[in-house]
Write a protein that holds these residues in place. Sequence first.
Motif, short mmCIF file in Angstrom:
data_model
loop_
_atom_site.label_atom_id
_atom_site.label_comp_id
_atom_site.label_asym_id
_atom_site.label_seq_id
_atom_site.Cartn_x
_atom_site.Cartn_y
_atom_site.Cartn_z
N GLN A 1 49.89 58.33 35.58
CA GLN A 1 50.65 58.24 36.20
C GLN A 1 51.71 58.83 36.16
OE1 GLN A 1 48.53 55.75 36.79
NE2 GLN A 1 49.23 55.77 38.15
N GLU A 2 51.81 59.32 34.91
CA GLU A 2 53.19 60.06 34.67
C GLU A 2 52.99 61.68 34.61
OE1 GLU A 2 54.14 59.04 30.24
OE2 GLU A 2 54.11 57.00 30.43
N PHE A 3 51.33 62.12 34.76
CA PHE A 3 51.83 63.40 34.57
C PHE A 3 51.52 63.77 35.95
CE2 PHE A 3 50.00 67.39 34.23
CZ PHE A 3 50.05 67.73 32.80
N GLN A 4 52.37 64.58 36.77
CA GLN A 4 52.43 65.64 37.63
C GLN A 4 51.23 66.58 37.84
OE1 GLN A 4 55.91 66.92 38.38
NE2 GLN A 4 55.84 66.97 40.60
N TYR A 5 50.15 66.84 38.63
CA TYR A 5 49.47 67.65 38.56
C TYR A 5 49.89 69.20 39.68
CZ TYR A 5 46.21 66.16 35.37
OH TYR A 5 45.93 65.55 34.50
N SER A 6 50.37 68.49 40.69
CA SER A 6 50.71 69.34 41.91
C SER A 6 52.37 69.91 41.80
CB SER A 6 50.70 69.08 43.33
OG SER A 6 51.16 69.85 44.29
N VAL A 7 52.86 70.46 41.83
CA VAL A 7 54.18 71.21 41.49
C VAL A 7 55.57 71.58 42.87
CG1 VAL A 7 55.95 72.16 39.65
CG2 VAL A 7 53.79 71.55 39.17
N GLU A 8 54.74 72.84 43.50
CA GLU A 8 55.35 72.95 44.57
C GLU A 8 54.59 73.85 45.18
OE1 GLU A 8 58.23 76.30 44.24
OE2 GLU A 8 58.40 75.95 42.29
N LYS A 9 54.82 74.17 46.73
CA LYS A 9 54.01 74.51 47.39
C LYS A 9 54.90 76.18 47.83
CE LYS A 9 50.86 71.49 48.91
NZ LYS A 9 50.16 70.31 50.47
N PHE A 10 54.51 76.96 48.18
CA PHE A 10 55.28 78.08 49.08
C PHE A 10 53.90 78.91 49.83
CE2 PHE A 10 55.07 80.59 45.92
CZ PHE A 10 55.07 80.29 44.73
N VAL B 1 61.60 82.63 48.53
CA VAL B 1 59.51 83.15 48.03
C VAL B 1 58.98 84.26 48.13
CG1 VAL B 1 58.17 82.47 50.16
CG2 VAL B 1 60.01 81.04 49.49
N TYR B 2 59.65 85.15 48.02
CA TYR B 2 59.24 86.40 47.69
C TYR B 2 58.92 86.55 46.58
CZ TYR B 2 58.79 91.90 47.77
OH TYR B 2 57.86 93.42 48.00
#
Length: 672
Positions: free
Chosen positions: A30-39, A113-114
């Motif tokens: 519940q606490e651990f966030q595996y996916s952080v961001e996408k670009f 992003v670059y």
Amino acid sequence: MKKVFFICAAIALIATCCKKKNVEQQVNEQEFQYSVEKFADLEILRYHVPEFDSLNLQQKKLVYFLTEAALQGRDILYDENCRYNLRIRHLLESIYTFDGTDRNSDDFKAMEVYLKRVWFSNGIHHHYAGDKFVPGFSREWFHKQITNLDLHADTTALNEIEEVIFNPDVLPKRVNQADGEDLLLTSACNYYEEGITQAEATKFYDDMADPNDETPIMYGLNSRLEKHDGQLVENVAKIDGLYGKTLKRIVFWLEKAKDVAENEEQKAVIEKLIEYYTTGNLRTFDEYSILWVKDLNSRVDFINGFIETYGDPLGKKASWESLVNFKDLASTRRTEIISSNAQWFEDNSPVAPEFKKPEVKGVTAKVITAAILAGDCYPYTPIGINLPNSDWIRHLHGSKSVTIQNITDAYDKAAEGNGFAEEFMWSQEEIEWGKKWGNITDNIHTDLHDCLGHASGRTLPGVAQDALKEHHSTLEEARADLFGLYYSADPKLVELGILSDPYAYKAEYYRFMMNGAMTQLCRIEPGNDIEEAHMRNRQLVANWVLEQSKDDHAVEFRQRDGKTFIVVNDYQKLRERFGQLLAEIQRIKSTGDYAAGKALVEKYAVKVNQDLHKEVLERYAKLNIAPYKGFINPVYEPVYEADGKTIKDIKVKYGEGYAEQHLRYSRDYSAE
Ligand code: ZN
């Protein structure tokens, strides 16, 4: 050659073969966030380091010192990938962090992003395809930002950098492999000084090699080939040579690691590595590799050096990388239980008695937990590694092969919320069961495949090893998968304490069928056949079972709202069919029945149902799953005694963001 990558861009569900995973997730999901961001085409994940707290203080210190030695090498890889990379990264980071920059403009957002892509690729070329990134911001905007920064950059140098970023014809490819072109003059990588031709470099190394040497060093591995006064010379990486300042800092941390080594063997490994970085002598590197291969009893282990040669079009020069890890005891225990019961599994399999091994020995798989990824292992990382690369060392001294459990776990966990299961599974029941048991049963299937499947069965006397020819790999993988599938549903697993629920296996059965019959097609280009052996094996098994189930519908395709689904109506029947096919494929292998093997592969494994393929690709595309994933490292923080010097504990923390981590690394780990 020696790295196993997570080939499927997106779906943890289908990267099953020959990898190990963890039964116990000791992290609070519940606490651990595996996916952080996408670009762009990337997704950034975190990985958890379970069992770090089970290490003793000395081992924790060892891990910490080795992670520092790992992080120090970061800039080497940037420089190896292209000689402009470090300067460009520095300029972009300066703009990114400058207070006066307008962060809301489209140009800034495109530059962000670059820059994130540069961090991901350790340079300005795509980490996988090797093509130079196309900036989404304008040259004018960039020029203005640099002027605002007042860096006193000289105009010629700045113009050169701008050409590299904005002119698509300048250094377009990191590694050019196109036949007929001069691979050095057309590649942007920095292992050879500008202007040195492929013919010159090839001759230089051909002259150096001694054809009678049975234990040759890997010529050129740790150097840059340069031209001094018209003569070719190697600029060797060592503490008073190429990358000297960086290597000195790596050695500083290795010295500390040496003092807390777990045993004499490991201490000798670290000492040899220090000697190698000091002298740059590749004979010393070979000696180090032999010591490393033999260090099997330590809990903590690491790679730190110039290892893989994918980045050099001539395949001689190695990129720098580091991976610090420790043995995953929970998973290793599980594979030990399975291996020590190998004979029971062999004796009770549905295979005909004459094709069984009278005496079978299971293999214990080595499963590790990554503690830090660095250099060419970061942020894009393999899930398995087999080293060293030197052929004669592998032949005479063996190699270490490991799978990186917490990385595959992170892929699995991150995939949970991506909508894949909801799109492709028949009902909520399969989705829920998959969430509950999918990870564990997939791990167990893989263990059974690797520890027992490949080792089971015997070939009759007189049957050649290569009797199944071009279909050997597919049939061999099918045999191992079927052995694993058959036993995934066996009550023996509950008896051995490996599984707690006798019906858990349904999760693996469902997704094996769904993947083999349908969803793995998302990795095949429209119109192509299936080529890869593991994929062929999965389709073979799934399609064979579907055909056998035509009358009783134990497994079938069903349509709903114009979409195709796999439905399993009778799991026990499905298990029986897996057993039948296992018996048949074992017979084919044992007797070398090439014709029967070929018929199976050609009928079920190769050709793709075009309509279904098109449907899968369309449904998959709508999910918008990033093709490539990379990682944020955890942060290791020493806790000191009151004297401020003596370490009393090491804490592992996970909160750092992607940009935050890279900016910190640039600040703290740049030596040159
Ligand atoms: Zn296999």
